[in-house]
Write a protein that holds these residues in place. Structure first.
Motif, PDB file in Angstrom:
ATOM      1  N   LYS A  87    -119.527  -9.305 -64.109  1.00  0.00           N
ATOM      2  CA  LYS A  87    -118.861 -10.332 -63.716  1.00  0.00           C
ATOM      3  C   LYS A  87    -117.272 -10.175 -64.488  1.00  0.00           C
ATOM      4  O   LYS A  87    -117.228 -10.784 -65.907  1.00  0.00           O
ATOM      5  N   VAL A 137    -113.299 -20.513 -67.403  1.00  0.00           N
ATOM      6  CA  VAL A 137    -114.716 -20.721 -68.265  1.00  0.00           C
ATOM      7  C   VAL A 137    -115.671 -21.382 -67.296  1.00  0.00           C
ATOM      8  O   VAL A 137    -116.948 -21.032 -67.463  1.00  0.00           O
ATOM      9  N   ALA A 138    -115.300 -21.953 -66.201  1.00  0.00           N
ATOM     10  CA  ALA A 138    -116.242 -22.753 -65.128  1.00  0.00           C
ATOM     11  C   ALA A 138    -116.888 -21.355 -64.311  1.00  0.00           C
ATOM     12  O   ALA A 138    -118.145 -21.855 -64.054  1.00  0.00           O
ATOM     13  N   LYS A 140    -117.840 -18.692 -65.412  1.00  0.00           N
ATOM     14  CA  LYS A 140    -118.711 -17.953 -66.199  1.00  0.00           C
ATOM     15  C   LYS A 140    -118.611 -16.496 -66.070  1.00  0.00           C
ATOM     16  O   LYS A 140    -119.764 -15.815 -66.012  1.00  0.00           O
ATOM     17  N   PRO A 141    -117.415 -15.821 -66.259  1.00  0.00           N
ATOM     18  CA  PRO A 141    -117.388 -14.492 -66.456  1.00  0.00           C
ATOM     19  C   PRO A 141    -117.903 -13.705 -67.587  1.00  0.00           C
ATOM     20  O   PRO A 141    -117.990 -14.642 -68.753  1.00  0.00           O
ATOM     21  N   ASP A 142    -118.306 -12.384 -67.873  1.00  0.00           N
ATOM     22  CA  ASP A 142    -118.618 -11.996 -68.902  1.00  0.00           C
ATOM     23  C   ASP A 142    -117.342 -11.166 -69.474  1.00  0.00           C
ATOM     24  O   ASP A 142    -117.545 -10.998 -70.814  1.00  0.00           O
ATOM     25  N   PHE A 165    -116.181 -20.227 -74.314  1.00  0.00           N
ATOM     26  CA  PHE A 165    -116.435 -18.988 -73.755  1.00  0.00           C
ATOM     27  C   PHE A 165    -116.884 -17.770 -74.741  1.00  0.00           C
ATOM     28  O   PHE A 165    -116.188 -17.595 -75.785  1.00  0.00           O
ATOM     29  N   GLY A 167    -117.443 -14.614 -73.850  1.00  0.00           N
ATOM     30  CA  GLY A 167    -117.309 -13.024 -73.417  1.00  0.00           C
ATOM     31  C   GLY A 167    -116.145 -12.304 -73.967  1.00  0.00           C
ATOM     32  O   GLY A 167    -115.549 -12.723 -75.108  1.00  0.00           O
TER      33      GLY A 167
END
Length: 288
Positions: A87, A137-138, A140-142, A165, A167
């Motif tokens: 992601k 942030v919404a 939700k990436p890595d 966050f 990530g």
């Protein structure tokens, strides 16, 4: 870093009948200069940008010493995929530079058959990142790949971490590693930057030893970092082109002379040709 001012300054330089243009900083600024130096038939050497729009279509007057943003983002995405990260989102400047980086990430993701996990923008010369942080942030990436200048990139890292966050952050070389590190301080730990020149801190390569020696000889007035290393390498290649162009160089003989360079510059390979003005594909990753 303002295209209108860049165009105005380029007109002044061309009116002064300069022999060549060297080391322009940035994509939007360099693009503003293109029609002007094309018309004046003045060589444009080593712009500090990896944008594809300055490489394609081929222009006989433009020479690149550095690898492209496509090369940088391909390595970043490959590294993330190898680490099992799928992601991946992009935070980018809302201009030609940011678009160039976003295109590179999308191209690299497509090769790995992965979708983009989200994208958000910041205006040039602004650090107003609140909306971008909220949006990404919404999602939700890595990992977030940042295609911005150091001020905005640093502001984004701080605000994203504050918003929870957890990530990783990856930047392309244009961010200016030293400037980003100075801006972030201890908050920079773990932030990754792709580089298009050898490390100025590891004297294992001859070019780095030579660079550090040159700084010392000149009275230690220059900070050794990736940006100054790129400037030094570009100047070295340009000087070699001038030397090959003979005692009374013309712009045309300079172009032909540069096209004949296919050499190792102390551990950094440079190769031009009559149909290829991109000297290097060198990219590696560094971590703050």
């Amino acid at each position: 870093y303002e295209p209108d001012r860049c165009a105005e300054n380029t007109r002044k330089l061309l009116a002064d009948d300069v022999f060549a243009l060297f080391g322009y900083v940035g994509t939007p600024t360099s693009l503003a200069a293109v029609p002007l130096f094309n018309q004046a038939k003045v060589p444009f050497f080593a712009p500090f940008t990896g944008a594809e729009s300055l490489r394609q279509p081929f222009n006989r007057l433009v020479f690149h010493v550095r690898a492209s943003y496509y090369d940088e983002t391909a390595l970043i995405v490959r590294q993330l995929v190898n680490l099992g990260v799928k992601k991946i989102a992009v935070f980018h400047q809302n201009d030609a530079y940011g678009k160039a980086g976003l295109d590179g990430v999308n191209k690299a993701l497509a090769e790995h058959k992965l979708p983009l996990a989200g994208a958000a923008t910041v205006e040039r010369n602004s650090v107003d990142v609140a909306a971008a942080v909220e949006k990404l942030v919404a999602a939700k990436p890595d990992a977030v790949v940042q295609i911005a200048a150091y001020g905005a990139s640093a502001a984004f890292v701080r605000a994203a971490r504050k918003a929870g966050f957890g990530g990783t952050f990856y930047n392309v070389s244009f961010v200016g590693t030293q400037a980003l590190a100075d801006e972030l301080g201890k908050d920079g730990a773990g932030v990754v930057v792709s580089q298009v020149v050898p490390s100025p801190y590891q004297p294992s390569r001859q070019i780095t030893r030579e660079f550090l020696d040159a700084i010392k000889k000149a009275g230690d007035k220059v900070q050794p970092n990736y940006s100054s290393m790129e400037g030094y390498l570009a100047a070295k290649v340009f000087a070699e082109g001038l030397r090959r162009a003979g005692g009374r160089p013309t712009r045309d003989s300079l172009v032909t002379a540069l096209e004949s360079i296919n050499d190792d510059f102390g551990g950094y390979r440079v190769g031009f040709a009559s149909n290829n003005h991109v000297a290097s594909r060198f990219v590696e990753l560094s971590m703050l």
